[in-house]
Design an enzyme around this catalytic site. Sequence first.
Site, short mmCIF file in Angstrom:
data_model
loop_
_atom_site.label_atom_id
_atom_site.label_comp_id
_atom_site.label_asym_id
_atom_site.label_seq_id
_atom_site.Cartn_x
_atom_site.Cartn_y
_atom_site.Cartn_z
N HIS A 189 0.84 -1.21 0.00
CA HIS A 189 0.00 0.00 0.00
C HIS A 189 0.87 1.26 0.00
CE1 HIS A 189 -3.19 -2.61 2.14
NE2 HIS A 189 -3.72 -2.30 0.97
N LYS A 217 -15.87 -8.91 9.08
CA LYS A 217 -15.76 -9.91 10.15
C LYS A 217 -14.39 -9.91 10.82
CE LYS A 217 -17.40 -13.02 6.97
NZ LYS A 217 -16.36 -13.08 6.14
N SER A 259 -3.06 -7.68 3.43
CA SER A 259 -3.34 -7.39 4.84
C SER A 259 -3.79 -8.65 5.56
CB SER A 259 -4.42 -6.32 4.95
OG SER A 259 -4.00 -5.13 4.33
N ARG A 280 -1.83 -6.15 -7.96
CA ARG A 280 -0.70 -7.03 -7.65
C ARG A 280 -0.53 -8.11 -8.69
NH1 ARG A 280 -3.07 -8.33 -1.83
NH2 ARG A 280 -4.88 -8.16 -3.19
O1 PNS Z 1 -8.51 -2.91 0.64
P1 PNS Z 1 -9.79 -3.42 0.04
O2 PNS Z 1 -10.53 -4.26 1.04
O3 PNS Z 1 -9.58 -4.11 -1.27
O4 PNS Z 1 -10.67 -2.11 -0.23
C1 PNS Z 1 -11.91 -2.19 -0.83
C2 PNS Z 1 -12.66 -0.87 -0.76
C3 PNS Z 1 -12.86 -0.42 0.67
C4 PNS Z 1 -11.86 0.18 -1.50
C5 PNS Z 1 -13.99 -1.13 -1.47
O5 PNS Z 1 -14.61 -2.22 -0.90
C6 PNS Z 1 -14.91 0.06 -1.39
O6 PNS Z 1 -14.76 1.01 -2.15
N1 PNS Z 1 -15.86 0.01 -0.45
C7 PNS Z 1 -16.79 1.06 -0.20
C8 PNS Z 1 -18.20 0.64 -0.56
C9 PNS Z 1 -18.46 0.83 -2.04
O7 PNS Z 1 -18.35 1.92 -2.57
N2 PNS Z 1 -18.83 -0.28 -2.68
C10 PNS Z 1 -19.19 -0.32 -4.09
C11 PNS Z 1 -18.01 -0.45 -4.99
S1 PNS Z 1 -18.51 -0.60 -6.63
#
Ligand code: PNS
Length: 169
Positions: free
Chosen positions: A28, A52, A138, A101
Amino acid sequence: PGAWSSTPTPRVRRAACPGSFDPATNGHLDVIRRVSPLFDEIVVAIGVNQSKNRMFEPDERLEMIREATADLPNVKVDVFKGLIVDFCRVNDIPVIVKGLRMVSDFDYELQMGQMNHSLAGVETLFIPTNPIYSFLSSSLVKEIAAFGGDVSGMVPEPVLRRLQQRQKR
Ligand code: PNS
């Protein structure tokens, strides 16, 4: 108001780097560092919708990324709930930058990018992660740390410090 008041304010070119960052890894940080010179301002956006296997509270995640990016003056860190496109609208952010990645990341990221564009016109740019971090995640860091493994070299110092504090408990 003098003559200067008619000068339009230059638009700030702002990009969001969203993620769960539970916790942030060196992968990151590598993306944030490489993207920071490409925009006027980077907003690291920590998504805190319920999950979770959460390890760190939103405030701790924010603090760790702030510490790890303290030397990058144009990097801001914020927490968001709900949709990333709503966060982008409120903060005047037209573009999301995501690291990829490996090919498998692309499947879901493409779908989200297309959805976010369709929902709100928010663009997504992808940047290839440094290959030395392509196996990092993570969730693996959390698992290794939980079983007492060595995660130094995988996470920035502020994260490592907090993981080691937890291992001592
Ligand atoms: O580090 P991650 O878990 O891959 O991050 C994912 C994240 C938080 C960037 C993504 O899940 C997100 O944007 N969540 C917010 C909710 C949202 O907007 N969902 C619709 C996406 S199309």
